[in-house]
Design a protein around this motif. Structure first.
Motif, PDB file in Angstrom:
ATOM      1  N   ASP A  70       0.901  -1.161   0.000  1.00  0.00           N
ATOM      2  CA  ASP A  70       0.000   0.000   0.000  1.00  0.00           C
ATOM      3  C   ASP A  70       0.939   1.209   0.000  1.00  0.00           C
ATOM      4  O   ASP A  70       1.395   1.668   1.041  1.00  0.00           O
ATOM      5  N   ARG A  71       1.231   1.685  -1.203  1.00  0.00           N
ATOM      6  CA  ARG A  71       2.287   2.696  -1.345  1.00  0.00           C
ATOM      7  C   ARG A  71       1.901   4.054  -0.792  1.00  0.00           C
ATOM      8  O   ARG A  71       2.775   4.866  -0.485  1.00  0.00           O
ATOM      9  N   LEU A  72       0.608   4.287  -0.678  1.00  0.00           N
ATOM     10  CA  LEU A  72       0.199   5.561  -0.096  1.00  0.00           C
ATOM     11  C   LEU A  72       0.549   5.542   1.401  1.00  0.00           C
ATOM     12  O   LEU A  72       1.216   6.444   1.914  1.00  0.00           O
ATOM     13  N   ALA A  73       0.145   4.472   2.087  1.00  0.00           N
ATOM     14  CA  ALA A  73       0.449   4.334   3.515  1.00  0.00           C
ATOM     15  C   ALA A  73       1.960   4.228   3.732  1.00  0.00           C
ATOM     16  O   ALA A  73       2.509   4.837   4.666  1.00  0.00           O
ATOM     17  N   ALA A  74       2.645   3.475   2.878  1.00  0.00           N
ATOM     18  CA  ALA A  74       4.092   3.284   3.056  1.00  0.00           C
ATOM     19  C   ALA A  74       4.837   4.598   2.848  1.00  0.00           C
ATOM     20  O   ALA A  74       5.847   4.861   3.518  1.00  0.00           O
ATOM     21  N   GLY A  79      16.925  10.322   9.979  1.00  0.00           N
ATOM     22  CA  GLY A  79      17.162   9.636  11.251  1.00  0.00           C
ATOM     23  C   GLY A  79      16.245   8.459  11.497  1.00  0.00           C
ATOM     24  O   GLY A  79      16.336   7.817  12.550  1.00  0.00           O
ATOM     25  N   GLY A  80      15.370   8.129  10.546  1.00  0.00           N
ATOM     26  CA  GLY A  80      14.397   7.054  10.776  1.00  0.00           C
ATOM     27  C   GLY A  80      14.805   5.731  10.151  1.00  0.00           C
ATOM     28  O   GLY A  80      15.767   5.630   9.387  1.00  0.00           O
ATOM     29  N   VAL A  81      14.040   4.699  10.533  1.00  0.00           N
ATOM     30  CA  VAL A  81      14.169   3.379   9.894  1.00  0.00           C
ATOM     31  C   VAL A  81      12.847   3.137   9.152  1.00  0.00           C
ATOM     32  O   VAL A  81      11.778   3.178   9.760  1.00  0.00           O
ATOM     33  N   VAL A  82      12.931   2.904   7.862  1.00  0.00           N
ATOM     34  CA  VAL A  82      11.738   2.799   7.028  1.00  0.00           C
ATOM     35  C   VAL A  82      11.411   1.335   6.762  1.00  0.00           C
ATOM     36  O   VAL A  82      12.282   0.555   6.369  1.00  0.00           O
ATOM     37  N   GLU A  83      10.146   0.992   6.978  1.00  0.00           N
ATOM     38  CA  GLU A  83       9.687  -0.360   6.624  1.00  0.00           C
ATOM     39  C   GLU A  83       9.351  -0.368   5.149  1.00  0.00           C
ATOM     40  O   GLU A  83       8.526   0.436   4.690  1.00  0.00           O
ATOM     41  N   THR A  84       9.948  -1.298   4.413  1.00  0.00           N
ATOM     42  CA  THR A  84       9.798  -1.255   2.949  1.00  0.00           C
ATOM     43  C   THR A  84       8.677  -2.161   2.436  1.00  0.00           C
ATOM     44  O   THR A  84       8.286  -2.052   1.271  1.00  0.00           O
ATOM     45  N   HIS A  85       8.162  -3.068   3.257  1.00  0.00           N
ATOM     46  CA  HIS A  85       7.006  -3.903   2.878  1.00  0.00           C
ATOM     47  C   HIS A  85       7.218  -4.614   1.535  1.00  0.00           C
ATOM     48  O   HIS A  85       6.317  -4.632   0.692  1.00  0.00           O
ATOM     49  N   ALA A  98      20.255  13.162   1.353  1.00  0.00           N
ATOM     50  CA  ALA A  98      20.089  14.620   1.398  1.00  0.00           C
ATOM     51  C   ALA A  98      19.582  15.119   2.747  1.00  0.00           C
ATOM     52  O   ALA A  98      19.572  16.325   2.993  1.00  0.00           O
ATOM     53  N   SER A  99      19.143  14.221   3.627  1.00  0.00           N
ATOM     54  CA  SER A  99      18.522  14.706   4.859  1.00  0.00           C
ATOM     55  C   SER A  99      19.584  14.999   5.923  1.00  0.00           C
ATOM     56  O   SER A  99      20.761  14.666   5.761  1.00  0.00           O
ATOM     57  N   ALA A 100      19.146  15.624   7.014  1.00  0.00           N
ATOM     58  CA  ALA A 100      20.093  16.069   8.042  1.00  0.00           C
ATOM     59  C   ALA A 100      20.781  14.863   8.704  1.00  0.00           C
ATOM     60  O   ALA A 100      21.958  14.930   9.054  1.00  0.00           O
ATOM     61  N   ARG A 101      20.022  13.783   8.895  1.00  0.00           N
ATOM     62  CA  ARG A 101      20.608  12.578   9.495  1.00  0.00           C
ATOM     63  C   ARG A 101      20.362  11.392   8.566  1.00  0.00           C
ATOM     64  O   ARG A 101      19.441  11.430   7.732  1.00  0.00           O
ATOM     65  N   PRO A 102      21.132  10.311   8.679  1.00  0.00           N
ATOM     66  CA  PRO A 102      20.967   9.171   7.766  1.00  0.00           C
ATOM     67  C   PRO A 102      19.577   8.547   7.858  1.00  0.00           C
ATOM     68  O   PRO A 102      18.861   8.703   8.845  1.00  0.00           O
ATOM     69  N   VAL A 103      19.215   7.826   6.799  1.00  0.00           N
ATOM     70  CA  VAL A 103      17.943   7.113   6.740  1.00  0.00           C
ATOM     71  C   VAL A 103      18.250   5.636   6.506  1.00  0.00           C
ATOM     72  O   VAL A 103      19.054   5.293   5.629  1.00  0.00           O
ATOM     73  N   ALA A 104      17.611   4.778   7.289  1.00  0.00           N
ATOM     74  CA  ALA A 104      17.821   3.334   7.130  1.00  0.00           C
ATOM     75  C   ALA A 104      16.552   2.697   6.570  1.00  0.00           C
ATOM     76  O   ALA A 104      15.441   3.206   6.746  1.00  0.00           O
ATOM     77  N   VAL A 105      16.715   1.559   5.890  1.00  0.00           N
ATOM     78  CA  VAL A 105      15.565   0.747   5.483  1.00  0.00           C
ATOM     79  C   VAL A 105      15.733  -0.641   6.086  1.00  0.00           C
ATOM     80  O   VAL A 105      16.861  -1.121   6.270  1.00  0.00           O
ATOM     81  N   ASP A 165      14.999  -3.367   4.673  1.00  0.00           N
ATOM     82  CA  ASP A 165      15.357  -4.382   3.683  1.00  0.00           C
ATOM     83  C   ASP A 165      15.513  -3.743   2.309  1.00  0.00           C
ATOM     84  O   ASP A 165      14.553  -3.155   1.788  1.00  0.00           O
ATOM     85  N   SER A 166      16.718  -3.873   1.737  1.00  0.00           N
ATOM     86  CA  SER A 166      16.916  -3.343   0.378  1.00  0.00           C
ATOM     87  C   SER A 166      16.913  -4.462  -0.662  1.00  0.00           C
ATOM     88  O   SER A 166      17.134  -4.210  -1.845  1.00  0.00           O
ATOM     89  N   ALA A 167      16.655  -5.714  -0.242  1.00  0.00           N
ATOM     90  CA  ALA A 167      16.800  -6.850  -1.168  1.00  0.00           C
ATOM     91  C   ALA A 167      15.848  -6.753  -2.361  1.00  0.00           C
ATOM     92  O   ALA A 167      16.195  -7.160  -3.476  1.00  0.00           O
ATOM     93  N   PHE A 168      14.656  -6.200  -2.152  1.00  0.00           N
ATOM     94  CA  PHE A 168      13.664  -6.178  -3.235  1.00  0.00           C
ATOM     95  C   PHE A 168      14.015  -5.180  -4.342  1.00  0.00           C
ATOM     96  O   PHE A 168      13.389  -5.190  -5.405  1.00  0.00           O
TER      97      PHE A 168
END
Ligand code: S3P
Length: 450
Positions: free
Chosen positions: A354-358, A389-395, A410-417, A419-422
């Motif tokens: 659900d890309r809108l929610a994600a 600075g967040g951790v993103v759920e990639t679903h 580009a953000s002030a602090r790093p962003v994590a995910v 899972d990048s496998a997909f």
């Protein structure tokens, strides 16, 4: 089960620089393999996307009797069976993460008198299939699926399929294409009507392979007619670079100060370029050079340079021409000054996630508030860098993963995910390409930086 790959991206000092090529267009790649399988003679493909989604289609075409051979990087050859000539697969067809593969193959199977079972990964098994199986049933094919018509799904194709006359109720190139693929095997004329024009790679490639296709356009509305049972002849296909993949390095260049990036040979089919028009409306320095036509599709080299962006109002009518680009556009809006409103995004709810929610969650995890109002997404910002600075759920969604990693550059602090496998479904070596542009390790496995 594949291993998940937590990954992090961080701000990078000197910006992104360089000229790169991104992988071939996913939509064109699927269709080249499918039309090659339905044609008489051989189809030579160059620039095929060798991502997992397309490799699933290649495997399915083999299972349906076509000879599919990899000759070299991006160079593939298909020896087809002719329209109506596909054979029953010996096993379940596993379409992995790919909605395009699953839905178009439903169309292709509907017109052949064979039995097949389709399945996919946990993301694909959640996605609606009735949007194709309902119209395709009218040609005489029988589909039995799980609750909601979802995968796994069995198909008994029609021995003597009837031509369909169908008005597509949602803007979907996949639904339009599935109906046209079934129409190839039917006697008589198949007619598809769409209220909003969607990508026309199926129509273009059908003509390229020798079918009679007529398109009447009236504003955004299109009526497509296909004469059934043509003899499709194998034809060379040159796959342009995918504008939906080019979007990621280009938006990154717009957001990271000091950047200038060129992506070469990007497909510029006007039904795919809504994002580029929108970014220009936001004040992006985004130019096209070396415009040319390759393999029947317009292409050009796109250059993006760091730009101060402003908010934008994107009309719903533009959504089909940039439907896969909203997550990365939302990231761009998070760095813009002013309010952005993206209208008419209902279809985002039934993508790989659900890309809108994600997308809302991606922004929220990184300190950016957004609102969903009906089917619109609204993001109001002051032009300063997103906090990050967040951790993103990639679903299990490649485009959510890539959008989040672009944000972290580009953000002030790093962003994590998580899972990048997909990302491999559509953009193998995305991380290597981005790190090449950054001149160092801007994106890395999470453990290494922890
Ligand atoms: C595609 C059509 C779009 C798009 C998808 C590829 C295609 O889906 O999101 O990535 O190749 O036809 P819908 O037809 O569901 O909008």
């Amino acid at each position: 089960m594949r291993a998940s790959a937590p990954t992090i991206s961080g701000p990078n000092g000197p910006g992104l620089h360089g000229r790169v090529s991104v992988p071939g267009d996913k939509s064109v790649s699927h269709r080249a393999l499918m039309f090659g399988a339905l044609a008489v003679g051989t189809t030579d493909i160059t620039g095929l996307l060798e991502g997992e989604d397309v490799l699933r289609t290649a495997a399915a075409m083999r299972a349906l009797g076509a000879e599919v051979e990899r000759l070299g990087p991006g160079r593939w050859q298909v020896a087809g069976r002719g329209v109506g000539g596909l054979v029953e697969p010996a096993d379940v067809l596993d379409m992995g993460n790919s909605g395009t593969a699953a839905r178009l193959i439903c169309g292709l199977l509907a017109g052949h008198p064979i039995f097949a079972v389709l399945t996919g990964d946990a993301s694909l098994r959640k996605r609606p299939m009735r949007r194709v199986t309902d119209p395709l049933s009218a040609c005489g094919a029988r589909f039995t699926g799980r609750e909601g018509g979802r995968l796994p799904l069995s198909v008994e194709g029609a021995a003597d399929p009837l031509p369909l006359d169908y008005a597509v109720p949602v803007p979907s190139a996949q639904v339009k294409s599935a109906v046209l693929l079934a129409g190839l095997c039917a006697r008589g004329t198949t007619r598809v009507e769409e209220r909003e024009a969607t990508r026309d790679h199926t129509e273009n490639m059908l003509r390229h392979f020798g079918a009679a296709v007529r398109v009447e356009a009236d504003g955004n509305r299109r009526v497509i007619e296909l004469d059934g049972q043509p003899e499709l002849r194998g034809a060379p296909v040159v796959v342009p670079a995918d504008p939906s993949s080019a979007a990621f390095p280009l938006v990154a260049a717009l957001l990271v100060p000091g950047s200038r990036v060129t992506v070469e040979g990007v497909g510029l089919n006007p039904l795919r370029t809504g994002l580029f028009d929108t970014l220009r409306e936001m004040g992006a320095e985004l130019t096209v050079s070396n415009r040319r036509v390759e393999g029947g599709e317009p292409v050009g080299d796109l250059t993006a340079a760091f730009s101060e962006l402003r908010g934008v109002d994107v009309p719903a009518a533009r959504a089909p021409s940039m439907i896969d680009e909203y997550p990365v556009l939302a990231v761009a809006a998070a760095f813009a000054r002013g309010t952005s409103r993206f209208r008419g995004l209902g279809e985002l709810r039934v993508k790989e996630s659900d890309r809108l929610a994600a997308t809302v969650a991606l922004l929220a995890a990184n300190g950016v508030q957004s609102e969903v109002e009906g089917d619109d997404l609204v993001i109001a910002r002051d032009g300063s860098p997103a906090p990050g600075g967040g951790v993103v759920e990639t679903h299990m969604d490649h485009r959510i993963a890539m959008s989040a990693l672009v944000m972290g550059l580009a953000s002030a602090r790093p962003v994590a995910v998580d899972d990048s496998a997909f990302i491999d479904t559509s953009f193998p070596d995305f991380i290597g390409l981005m790190n090449g542009l950054a001149g160092g390790t801007a994106i890395a496995p999470l453990e290494e930086t922890a």
